[in-house]
Motif scaffolding. Sequence first.
Motif, PDB file in Angstrom:
ATOM      1  N   ALA A   1      -3.482  -0.342   4.495  1.00 33.21           N
ATOM      2  CA  ALA A   1      -3.075  -1.148   3.335  1.00 33.21           C
ATOM      3  C   ALA A   1      -1.654  -0.794   2.906  1.00 33.21           C
ATOM      4  O   ALA A   1      -0.842  -1.672   2.604  1.00 33.21           O
ATOM      5  N   GLN A   2      -1.328   0.520   2.890  1.00 28.74           N
ATOM      6  CA  GLN A   2       0.031   0.925   2.519  1.00 28.74           C
ATOM      7  C   GLN A   2       1.041   0.520   3.585  1.00 28.74           C
ATOM      8  O   GLN A   2       2.149   0.073   3.264  1.00 28.74           O
ATOM      9  N   PHE A   3       0.664   0.644   4.844  1.00 29.83           N
ATOM     10  CA  PHE A   3       1.545   0.258   5.948  1.00 29.83           C
ATOM     11  C   PHE A   3       1.884  -1.227   5.869  1.00 29.83           C
ATOM     12  O   PHE A   3       3.057  -1.625   5.998  1.00 29.83           O
ATOM     13  N   ARG A   4       0.875  -2.055   5.645  1.00 27.36           N
ATOM     14  CA  ARG A   4       1.101  -3.503   5.582  1.00 27.36           C
ATOM     15  C   ARG A   4       1.944  -3.882   4.367  1.00 27.36           C
ATOM     16  O   ARG A   4       2.815  -4.745   4.461  1.00 27.36           O
ATOM     17  N   ARG A   5       1.713  -3.218   3.228  1.00 27.64           N
ATOM     18  CA  ARG A   5       2.513  -3.543   2.035  1.00 27.64           C
ATOM     19  C   ARG A   5       3.967  -3.138   2.234  1.00 27.64           C
ATOM     20  O   ARG A   5       4.880  -3.851   1.828  1.00 27.64           O
ATOM     21  N   ALA A   6       4.190  -1.990   2.869  1.00 28.28           N
ATOM     22  CA  ALA A   6       5.563  -1.539   3.128  1.00 28.28           C
ATOM     23  C   ALA A   6       6.290  -2.516   4.038  1.00 28.28           C
ATOM     24  O   ALA A   6       7.476  -2.800   3.848  1.00 28.28           O
ATOM     25  N   ASN A   7       5.589  -3.042   5.030  1.00 24.45           N
ATOM     26  CA  ASN A   7       6.203  -4.012   5.939  1.00 24.45           C
ATOM     27  C   ASN A   7       6.462  -5.348   5.257  1.00 24.45           C
ATOM     28  O   ASN A   7       7.446  -6.032   5.550  1.00 24.45           O
ATOM     29  N   ARG A   8       5.565  -5.727   4.353  1.00 20.99           N
ATOM     30  CA  ARG A   8       5.662  -7.049   3.717  1.00 20.99           C
ATOM     31  C   ARG A   8       6.630  -7.063   2.545  1.00 20.99           C
ATOM     32  O   ARG A   8       7.419  -7.997   2.391  1.00 20.99           O
ATOM     33  N   LEU A   9       6.567  -6.032   1.692  1.00 13.19           N
ATOM     34  CA  LEU A   9       7.330  -6.042   0.448  1.00 13.19           C
ATOM     35  C   LEU A   9       8.432  -4.993   0.382  1.00 13.19           C
ATOM     36  O   LEU A   9       9.205  -4.978  -0.572  1.00 13.19           O
ATOM     37  N   GLY A  10       8.516  -4.123   1.369  1.00 15.62           N
ATOM     38  CA  GLY A  10       9.533  -3.077   1.333  1.00 15.62           C
ATOM     39  C   GLY A  10       8.954  -1.748   0.888  1.00 15.62           C
ATOM     40  O   GLY A  10       7.756  -1.617   0.627  1.00 15.62           O
ATOM     41  N   VAL A  11       9.822  -0.757   0.790  1.00 12.51           N
ATOM     42  CA  VAL A  11       9.381   0.619   0.539  1.00 12.51           C
ATOM     43  C   VAL A  11       9.774   1.120  -0.844  1.00 12.51           C
ATOM     44  O   VAL A  11       9.749   2.327  -1.100  1.00 12.51           O
ATOM     45  N   GLU A  12      10.124   0.223  -1.746  1.00 16.63           N
ATOM     46  CA  GLU A  12      10.526   0.637  -3.095  1.00 16.63           C
ATOM     47  C   GLU A  12       9.408   1.428  -3.761  1.00 16.63           C
ATOM     48  O   GLU A  12       8.270   0.981  -3.847  1.00 16.63           O
ATOM     49  N   GLY A  13       9.759   2.615  -4.250  1.00 14.58           N
ATOM     50  CA  GLY A  13       8.801   3.439  -4.980  1.00 14.58           C
ATOM     51  C   GLY A  13       7.981   4.367  -4.116  1.00 14.58           C
ATOM     52  O   GLY A  13       7.251   5.220  -4.632  1.00 14.58           O
ATOM     53  N   ILE A  14       8.086   4.245  -2.774  1.00 14.80           N
ATOM     54  CA  ILE A  14       7.325   5.122  -1.881  1.00 14.80           C
ATOM     55  C   ILE A  14       8.108   6.416  -1.674  1.00 14.80           C
ATOM     56  O   ILE A  14       9.305   6.393  -1.409  1.00 14.80           O
ATOM     57  N   SER A  15       7.433   7.547  -1.793  1.00 15.40           N
ATOM     58  CA  SER A  15       8.087   8.850  -1.672  1.00 15.40           C
ATOM     59  C   SER A  15       8.135   9.310  -0.223  1.00 15.40           C
ATOM     60  O   SER A  15       7.099   9.437   0.437  1.00 15.40           O
ATOM     61  N   LEU A  16       9.340   9.582   0.272  1.00 14.88           N
ATOM     62  CA  LEU A  16       9.508  10.105   1.624  1.00 14.88           C
ATOM     63  C   LEU A  16       8.830  11.464   1.760  1.00 14.88           C
ATOM     64  O   LEU A  16       8.121  11.722   2.740  1.00 14.88           O
ATOM     65  N   ALA A  17       9.026  12.349   0.780  1.00 11.93           N
ATOM     66  CA  ALA A  17       8.453  13.693   0.852  1.00 11.93           C
ATOM     67  C   ALA A  17       6.935  13.640   0.983  1.00 11.93           C
ATOM     68  O   ALA A  17       6.331  14.384   1.769  1.00 11.93           O
TER      69      ALA A  17
ATOM     70  N   SER B   1      -4.150  -0.492  -3.894  1.00  9.37           N
ATOM     71  CA  SER B   1      -5.417  -0.471  -3.151  1.00  9.37           C
ATOM     72  C   SER B   1      -5.462   0.707  -2.185  1.00  9.37           C
ATOM     73  O   SER B   1      -6.529   1.318  -1.988  1.00  9.37           O
ATOM     74  N   SER B   2      -4.311   1.068  -1.593  1.00 11.60           N
ATOM     75  CA  SER B   2      -4.270   2.208  -0.681  1.00 11.60           C
ATOM     76  C   SER B   2      -4.681   3.489  -1.388  1.00 11.60           C
ATOM     77  O   SER B   2      -5.474   4.282  -0.868  1.00 11.60           O
ATOM     78  N   TRP B   3      -4.159   3.691  -2.601  1.00 14.73           N
ATOM     79  CA  TRP B   3      -4.468   4.920  -3.331  1.00 14.73           C
ATOM     80  C   TRP B   3      -5.877   4.898  -3.911  1.00 14.73           C
ATOM     81  O   TRP B   3      -6.519   5.943  -4.021  1.00 14.73           O
ATOM     82  N   VAL B   4      -6.366   3.726  -4.286  1.00 15.89           N
ATOM     83  CA  VAL B   4      -7.759   3.622  -4.742  1.00 15.89           C
ATOM     84  C   VAL B   4      -8.699   3.958  -3.586  1.00 15.89           C
ATOM     85  O   VAL B   4      -9.657   4.734  -3.743  1.00 15.89           O
ATOM     86  N   ILE B   5      -8.420   3.377  -2.420  1.00 23.13           N
ATOM     87  CA  ILE B   5      -9.234   3.668  -1.242  1.00 23.13           C
ATOM     88  C   ILE B   5      -9.096   5.142  -0.862  1.00 23.13           C
ATOM     89  O   ILE B   5     -10.072   5.790  -0.464  1.00 23.13           O
ATOM     90  N   GLY B   6      -7.881   5.675  -1.021  1.00 21.13           N
ATOM     91  CA  GLY B   6      -7.664   7.092  -0.739  1.00 21.13           C
ATOM     92  C   GLY B   6      -8.512   7.987  -1.626  1.00 21.13           C
ATOM     93  O   GLY B   6      -9.025   9.026  -1.189  1.00 21.13           O
ATOM     94  N   THR B   7      -8.663   7.586  -2.893  1.00 17.61           N
ATOM     95  CA  THR B   7      -9.519   8.345  -3.806  1.00 17.61           C
ATOM     96  C   THR B   7     -10.966   8.308  -3.335  1.00 17.61           C
ATOM     97  O   THR B   7     -11.651   9.343  -3.275  1.00 17.61           O
ATOM     98  N   ALA B   8     -11.437   7.111  -2.989  1.00 14.81           N
ATOM     99  CA  ALA B   8     -12.805   6.969  -2.486  1.00 14.81           C
ATOM    100  C   ALA B   8     -12.988   7.752  -1.189  1.00 14.81           C
ATOM    101  O   ALA B   8     -14.033   8.386  -0.966  1.00 14.81           O
ATOM    102  N   CYS B   9     -11.968   7.715  -0.332  1.00 15.60           N
ATOM    103  CA  CYS B   9     -12.022   8.445   0.929  1.00 15.60           C
ATOM    104  C   CYS B   9     -12.159   9.947   0.682  1.00 15.60           C
ATOM    105  O   CYS B   9     -12.981  10.622   1.317  1.00 15.60           O
ATOM    106  N   SER B  10     -11.364  10.477  -0.244  1.00 15.65           N
ATOM    107  CA  SER B  10     -11.422  11.906  -0.552  1.00 15.65           C
ATOM    108  C   SER B  10     -12.814  12.311  -1.027  1.00 15.65           C
ATOM    109  O   SER B  10     -13.361  13.344  -0.610  1.00 15.65           O
ATOM    110  N   MET B  11     -13.393  11.502  -1.905  1.00 10.54           N
ATOM    111  CA  MET B  11     -14.709  11.841  -2.436  1.00 10.54           C
ATOM    112  C   MET B  11     -15.796  11.705  -1.360  1.00 10.54           C
ATOM    113  O   MET B  11     -16.785  12.444  -1.374  1.00 10.54           O
ATOM    114  N   THR B  12     -15.592  10.787  -0.413  1.00 14.77           N
ATOM    115  CA  THR B  12     -16.533  10.675   0.698  1.00 14.77           C
ATOM    116  C   THR B  12     -16.441  11.897   1.605  1.00 14.77           C
ATOM    117  O   THR B  12     -17.449  12.426   2.080  1.00 14.77           O
ATOM    118  N   TRP B  13     -15.211  12.373   1.839  1.00 18.62           N
ATOM    119  CA  TRP B  13     -15.043  13.618   2.596  1.00 18.62           C
ATOM    120  C   TRP B  13     -15.724  14.781   1.880  1.00 18.62           C
ATOM    121  O   TRP B  13     -16.320  15.652   2.542  1.00 18.62           O
TER     122      TRP B  13
END
Length: 207
Positions: free
Chosen positions: A24-40, A146-158
């Motif tokens: 989801a994050q990969f597709r958004r970065a390709n579609r809308l750009g990388v504004e606000g995404i942290s390189l670090a 959505s990427s970070w929401v799914i990431g939260t769910a993923c963490s709790m599933t782990w």
Amino acid sequence: MTLHSILIAMGWGAVLLGLVGTLAQFRRANRLGVEGISLATWVLFAFMGCFWIVYGLVSAHSWEVVIGSLIILPLQVAIVFRLKPWRMWNVTFRSFAFFVACCVVPTVLWGWAGGVYGTGVAMTATRGPQIVELIRRDDASGVSVSSWVIGTACSMTWVLYYVGDHLWAPLVSTFCAGVANAVIAVMAAWRHRQGRSRMIAEEVFVA
């Protein structure tokens, strides 16, 4: 099916959620750009993905852990390249040094448990640059809520998987990272809402 087997099956659910969230994050970065995404943040994601692959193979003997990091690593690297790390080598170098200090050194000194706890510190701190970026920048259009929401769910599933497999060090580490994911999801949603409000105000002004 026993409770233990259900909890173990959660590992494959976490693998799927991790892939969906990163995609989801990969597709958004390709579609809308990388504004606000942290390189670090994303550089550290890639480094720590390598750590989890080795940990899963050598210590945990868990294909869920190995594949969970392996299948998203190419997407993480692709996002990093979208952020043009060659323009900010200092950020990449500091991220690598942080990874070595938190993940590699504790593993050498105290074994895999020490390395995983150190990785937990790194996983939580890794979200710090993304939080700072969301505070600093008004435009966070590149950040996928959505990427970070799914990431939260993923963490709790782990976390549930680690309960079933009695892996307590990664459980603590992943839980802390999941809380940080939730904070980022809320902040990104807030920034997106601000952005929509600005667009509406500008349209009204132009009209």
